[in-house]
Design a protein around this motif. Structure first.
Motif: not given
Ligand code: TXA
Ligand code: MG
Length: 335
Positions: A240-252, A289-300
């Motif tokens: 459900s979270l949008p995905v950004r490809l080819d990331a070489v850095s990660v935003a806060e 992908l499943r874990w990041l979707d759940a955990e990422g959303a939980r952490l905002g």
């Protein structure tokens, strides 16, 4: 929807016997393979196959593939030429689906193949699946055991996340070793065409067959007539979270799907393979992908940043699934 009790069966002799009996009885049973969990039904029973489409919310123009315990069994339903026999010898049992012309009089329901005159056939490399297919004694239709448009399941728990109460049983055979779906190879025409990269690499196919064409645009937007593989639309495997490809850095405010040493930052990190192994990364991709979707959303987190994976060998299948996860949403018929 049916609102039924979903039984969780263990992969012991009793569980496999019960699962096979349920399949023969027209029920929906999810089972593990080496790639992902499939949602199985008797492919010769149009009502059972219709129930797959309903449980998944899958568009009826998207054909299902049939699973068999052996190449001999598969080739009773389709016409296998020398190329088909060669890839069967080289890659079956294994993560390869071959599209071939249906045999006249083939018992597989027309709905299984969405009315096409071809059929996708595959012999999975998994002892429990193999025993189940033997016991079922007929072609078993099995798309990935997820709701249409969602990420494929690589464990029984993933299957239940999406389909609990909508299917009759899940046969729990543990996590899937390959982790991405089978390669789909179309051998129904004069040129071999790769319709979906997957567990068998393009390089390995070409070593066996010579040159293999890459499938026509799969996003349905080409406007060039019928889609060769209607299910292979661009938007697929979508968290459900949008995905950004080819990331070489990660935003806060992003979650990170890492491959190799990660850049600093991000809300949460899932490591596909610190050492850069594409086999390890494929096996962990859908779980990540499943874990990041759940955990990422939980952490905002507001999105998933995916680091690049080499676009060759198994990496091509991983990049393909990541591109689909990142594709625009909401296309009709996405699978
Ligand atoms: O690894 C796998 O292939 C898993 C496991 C369970 O075997 N199954 C799977 O099924 O991924 P599914 O339905 O999620 O993906 C099969 C793909 C679909 O996108 C479908 O459109 C395509 O294969 N396909 C099936 N039959 C076809 C046909 N006759 N012609 C062209 N494409 C076909
Ligand atoms: Mg699928």
């Amino acid at each position: 929807m049916r609102g039924i009790m979903t039984e969780l069966l263990q992969a012991d002799p009793e569980g496999v016997t019960r699962a096979a009996a349920m399949l023969r009885d027209g029920k929906l049973v999810a089972f593990g393979t080496e790639t992902v969990y499939g949602l199985g039904a008797d492919a010769t029973d149009a009502d059972a196959v219709a129930a797959i489409f309903l449980a998944k919310g899958r568009p009826r123009f998207n054909p299902l593939i049939c699973h068999y315990p052996s190449a001999e069994a598969a080739f009773l339903d389709v016409v296998a030429d020398a190329r088909a026999r060669a890839v069967a010898r080289a890659f079956w049992p294994g993560p390869l689906t071959v599209i071939l012309p249906r045999r006249p009089g083939c018992a597989v329901a027309l709905l299984t193949g969405a009315g096409l005159d071809t059929l996708g056939v595959r012999v999975p490399d998994h002892p429990v699946a193999n025993l189940l297919l033997h016991r079922a004694g007929r072609a078993i239709a099995a798309p990935s055991a997820n709701r249409s448009g969602h990420v494929s399941p690589t464990s029984a728990a993933h299957v239940l996340d999406g389909l609990d109460g909508r299917i009759d049983a899940v046969l729990d055979s543990g996590p899937c070793a390959v982790g991405v779906e089978s390669t789909v190879l179309d051998l129904s025409g004069s040129q071999p065409v790769l319709l979906r990269p997957g567990g068998v690499t393009l390089e390995a196919l070409e070593a066996c067959l010579g040159p293999v064409q890459l499938g026509a645009p799969i996003d349905g937007a080409a406007g060039s007539g019928a889609l060769r593989s209607p299910g292979l639309l661009a938007s697929h495997y979508a968290p459900s979270l949008p995905v950004r490809l080819d990331a070489v850095s990660v935003a806060e405010n992003e979650a990170l799907l890492a491959f190799g040493p990660p850049p600093a930052g991000g809300r949460c990190v899932f490591q596909l393979s610190y050492s850069g192994s594409t086999a390890e990364a494929a096996a962990r991709l859908f779980q990540g992908l499943r874990w990041l979707d759940a955990e990422g959303a939980r952490l905002g987190a507001i999105g998933i940043a995916a680091m690049p994976v080499p676009d060759k060998g198994l990496g091509a299948a991983i990049q393909d699934r990541l591109r689909r996860a990142a594709a625009p949403r909401g296309q009709i018929g996405r699978e």
